[in-house]
Design an enzyme around this catalytic site. Sequence first.
Site, PDB file in Angstrom:
ATOM      1  N   ARG A   1     -43.581  17.500  12.705  1.00 15.76           N
ATOM      2  CA  ARG A   1     -43.345  16.743  13.937  1.00 15.76           C
ATOM      3  C   ARG A   1     -43.653  15.259  13.755  1.00 15.76           C
ATOM      4  NH1 ARG A   1     -46.579  17.019  19.647  1.00 15.76           N
ATOM      5  NH2 ARG A   1     -44.838  16.642  21.068  1.00 15.76           N
TER       6      ARG A   1
ATOM      7  N   ALA B   1     -41.398  12.709  23.514  1.00 13.17           N
ATOM      8  CA  ALA B   1     -41.322  13.907  22.681  1.00 13.17           C
ATOM      9  C   ALA B   1     -41.843  15.062  23.525  1.00 13.17           C
ATOM     10  CB  ALA B   1     -42.175  13.728  21.427  1.00 13.17           C
ATOM     11  N   SER B   2     -41.009  16.042  23.765  1.00  8.65           N
ATOM     12  CA  SER B   2     -41.376  17.147  24.644  1.00  8.65           C
ATOM     13  C   SER B   2     -42.477  17.995  24.029  1.00  8.65           C
ATOM     14  CB  SER B   2     -40.164  18.037  24.932  1.00  8.65           C
ATOM     15  OG  SER B   2     -39.142  17.305  25.562  1.00  8.65           O
ATOM     16  N   ALA B   3     -43.230  18.679  24.890  1.00 11.33           N
ATOM     17  CA  ALA B   3     -44.246  19.611  24.407  1.00 11.33           C
ATOM     18  C   ALA B   3     -43.579  20.688  23.554  1.00 11.33           C
ATOM     19  CB  ALA B   3     -44.980  20.250  25.582  1.00 11.33           C
ATOM     20  N   PRO B   4     -44.106  20.998  22.371  1.00 12.83           N
ATOM     21  CA  PRO B   4     -43.466  21.986  21.497  1.00 12.83           C
ATOM     22  C   PRO B   4     -43.185  23.321  22.172  1.00 12.83           C
ATOM     23  CG  PRO B   4     -45.128  20.789  20.271  1.00 12.83           C
ATOM     24  CD  PRO B   4     -45.255  20.341  21.698  1.00 12.83           C
TER      25      PRO B   4
END
Length: 399
Positions: free
Chosen positions: A42, A101-104
């Site tokens: 990431r 960046a979205s939460a995984p």
Amino acid sequence: MTNEQHNESEQAAARSLLRSIATDLGHPVAPEWVAAVESVPRKLFLPDLIWLENGSGGYTLCNRKTDPDRWNAAAYANASMVTQVNDGKDPGDDPWPSSSASAPAIVFRMLEMLDLHDGANVLEIGTGTGLTAAYMSHRLGSENVVTVEVDPEVTVLARGSLARAGFHPEVVCGDGTRGWGLRAPYDRVSVTCALRSVPAALIEQTKRGGKILTPWDNPWVCWGLLLLTVTGGGHAEGRFSPYSAFMLARNQRTDLRIYRDVVRDEHVPEESRTDLPAHDIASDGWELAFTLGVLLGDVWKAWDNDPDVDGVARRLWLATTDATSWAAVDWAGEGPDGFTVWQYGERRLWDEVAEGYTWWHAQGEPGPERFGLTVTPDGTHRFWLDRPENTVRIRSELG
């Protein structure tokens, strides 16, 4: 730290992240996505400058170069992070998120919902950092992924990150709500910004039987996911589910303020009283908020926690997005006397909220998973509860 130690540290961080994702999902991450996480770090897709929540409703800047420990912890946390504020302009003292960046966990929840299969071709709307495009390229091959980003600077950064990671999907800078017709039709369309309506172009560019997945937004609340199946001829139908709050697509934004755009000195509102707890109805419970958003259609709310009015501790404002109707509900802060209501315009917005609250209770307090949406070829969006034939009336559409 040696290269071997560094790699071991990276692998340990990835394993910890996968455990956290599995906890949120309620089941182990599928093997194909485990492989993607292990192969696509990431941190390769994050800029040196990120914005992290400060615990007070705002954001503070985190610089990789000056605060590497905090930056690295954020890179492998199961949480979203802001990667751009104020559309790339100087935020001054008022930073607001414009790319992230979205939460995984939500990334992999959405990837699961898309139900990707070998050979599927995917259109992604909202490239952001490029990480989700990398995961899909790892799963499907870069040649089967097209991703569209509206912001030129974000596009350049994402394209570079993808290339450095060894992936080369088609990265397009443009208005994603128009899709990308040059590679249509698609098996899947994945939208990573919230929509208030489903653009016809996305339906037209999806194969019959294909699926469109998008976060949902309305002026009342941004919450929920919508998974549509395209049945052909510009028609699509599907259901909502809980989870997610994404930034609204830039061309669907509204910029309204109560005193600048709505309330005028010459307005003479009607006064009434209510015993309904305005602060609870407007603030508590995602299920109620989602329902009111569906029922009211084009109504937004704002709190004034210091209204500078004698005898008023807190004021709830309601207004239509066309700024033609508004309501204010005043709370004295104590005592059993209820709330004072002021309403102006053709629509009596607090009355509509109260009616929606009563309807929600009568229907068993439904959440997003009981609602669905049918989009017809003329662009009509028809909401329904439990079954497609059980249409939900939208107040803004009533004549």
